[in-house]
Motif scaffolding. Structure first.
Motif, short mmCIF file in Angstrom:
data_model
loop_
_atom_site.label_atom_id
_atom_site.label_comp_id
_atom_site.label_asym_id
_atom_site.label_seq_id
_atom_site.Cartn_x
_atom_site.Cartn_y
_atom_site.Cartn_z
N HIS A 7 8.29 -4.06 8.29
CA HIS A 7 8.74 -5.40 7.90
C HIS A 7 7.64 -6.12 7.12
O HIS A 7 7.91 -6.78 6.11
CB HIS A 7 9.13 -6.19 9.15
N GLU A 8 6.40 -6.01 7.60
CA GLU A 8 5.28 -6.67 6.92
C GLU A 8 5.08 -6.11 5.52
O GLU A 8 4.83 -6.83 4.56
CB GLU A 8 4.00 -6.51 7.75
N MET A 9 5.20 -4.77 5.38
CA MET A 9 5.04 -4.14 4.08
C MET A 9 6.14 -4.60 3.13
O MET A 9 5.88 -4.94 1.98
CB MET A 9 5.07 -2.62 4.22
N ALA A 10 7.39 -4.64 3.62
CA ALA A 10 8.50 -5.07 2.78
C ALA A 10 8.34 -6.53 2.37
O ALA A 10 8.66 -6.92 1.25
CB ALA A 10 9.82 -4.87 3.52
N ARG A 11 7.81 -7.37 3.29
CA ARG A 11 7.63 -8.78 3.01
C ARG A 11 6.54 -9.00 1.96
O ARG A 11 6.64 -9.87 1.11
CB ARG A 11 7.29 -9.52 4.30
N SER A 12 5.48 -8.18 2.03
CA SER A 12 4.37 -8.36 1.09
C SER A 12 4.64 -7.71 -0.27
O SER A 12 4.01 -8.05 -1.25
CB SER A 12 3.08 -7.79 1.69
N ALA A 13 5.57 -6.76 -0.32
CA ALA A 13 5.87 -6.07 -1.57
C ALA A 13 6.46 -7.05 -2.59
O ALA A 13 7.27 -7.91 -2.23
CB ALA A 13 6.83 -4.92 -1.33
N THR A 34 -1.73 -3.28 -6.12
CA THR A 34 -2.89 -4.04 -5.67
C THR A 34 -2.55 -5.52 -5.77
O THR A 34 -2.05 -5.97 -6.81
CB THR A 34 -4.12 -3.72 -6.53
N LEU A 35 -2.81 -6.26 -4.71
CA LEU A 35 -2.51 -7.68 -4.66
C LEU A 35 -3.81 -8.47 -4.55
O LEU A 35 -4.87 -7.90 -4.31
CB LEU A 35 -1.61 -7.98 -3.45
N PRO A 36 -3.76 -9.80 -4.72
CA PRO A 36 -4.97 -10.60 -4.60
C PRO A 36 -5.59 -10.51 -3.20
O PRO A 36 -4.93 -10.10 -2.24
CB PRO A 36 -4.48 -12.03 -4.87
N ALA A 37 -6.83 -10.91 -3.11
CA ALA A 37 -7.58 -10.97 -1.85
C ALA A 37 -7.68 -9.60 -1.18
O ALA A 37 -7.67 -9.51 0.04
CB ALA A 37 -6.95 -11.99 -0.91
N GLY A 38 -7.75 -8.56 -1.98
CA GLY A 38 -7.95 -7.22 -1.43
C GLY A 38 -6.75 -6.64 -0.72
O GLY A 38 -6.86 -5.62 -0.03
N GLN A 39 -5.58 -7.23 -0.88
CA GLN A 39 -4.37 -6.70 -0.25
C GLN A 39 -3.71 -5.67 -1.15
O GLN A 39 -3.92 -5.67 -2.37
CB GLN A 39 -3.39 -7.84 0.05
N SER A 40 -2.91 -4.82 -0.54
CA SER A 40 -2.17 -3.82 -1.31
C SER A 40 -1.01 -3.33 -0.46
O SER A 40 -0.92 -3.65 0.74
CB SER A 40 -3.07 -2.64 -1.68
#
Length: 202
Positions: A7-13, A34-40
């Motif tokens: 769920h967290e992965m789908a929400r952040s995608a 790759t997302l901001p603040a070192g997220q991916s």
């Protein structure tokens, strides 16, 4: 726990980039970002999430069980497709190993629907691949889609998201837009406004 992570992965995608509705290979290339603040995120990180992605894109049925070897094959082809997309965007020579990998995926399984007959449906064409070839067929379809994009009329529209650190690909839809999502566009505009304010105050 795994459901919460999914769920967290789908929400952040990020939502599909422009052009992903026309080319499944574009969405395939963007399954990791790759997302901001070192997220991916990586939608092919596990066999379960890879199977969900294939089923959602009608490349296999939800009852097909994937193993780590299959997910690894998907991630490997994705890396080669991304390398070819990057070369097309940069105007550089594409890596020979990536061309070879896409061509091998294209020719690994028969792509033509087979002729079948049964009493309920009569004569019809079916994609009758055994379970162990289901992923091979999906990869062949994605490789063909990538080849169509790279060698077709839309090749010149292929772009990389211009909002660092995002590393997704998209098709430019209008003007000079080079952002894969509203989120990336907002971030790029905010960064430009911040830079202008800093210049004005010095």
């Amino acid at each position: 726990m795994k459901e919460a992570l999914d769920h967290e992965m789908a929400r952040s995608a990020l939502p599909p980039a422009p052009g992903a509705d026309r080319y499944r290979s574009l969405d395939f290339a963007d399954t990791a970002a790759t997302l901001p603040a070192g997220q991916s995120y990586d939608l092919l990180a596990e066999p379960r999430t890879a199977m969900c992605w294939l089923a959602a894109h009608e490349l296999t049925t939800p009852d097909i069980r994937l193993y780590e070897l299959c997910a690894r094959r998907m991630r490997t082809l994705r890396g080669h497709v991304r390398a070819l997309f990057a070369a097309a965007v940069d105007g550089s020579t594409p890596p020979e190993e990536s061309l070879r990998a896409v061509n091998e995926a294209l020719t690994a399984v028969p792509s033509a629907p087979l002729l079948a007959w049964d009493e309920a449906h009569g004569m019809r064409r079916v994609q009758a691949h055994p379970t162990d070839q289901a992923v091979g067929h999906a990869l062949a379809t994605l490789a063909a889609d990538a080849a169509d994009l790279l060698a077709g009329p839309d090749a010149g529209l292929l772009a990389a998201c211009a909002s660092a650190p995002c590393d997704r690909f998209l098709l430019r839809t209008h003007g000079r837009r080079h952002w894969c999502s509203t989120r990336c566009g907002d971030r790029a505009r905010a960064a430009r406004a911040y830079a202008r304010r800093n210049r004005a105050s010095t």
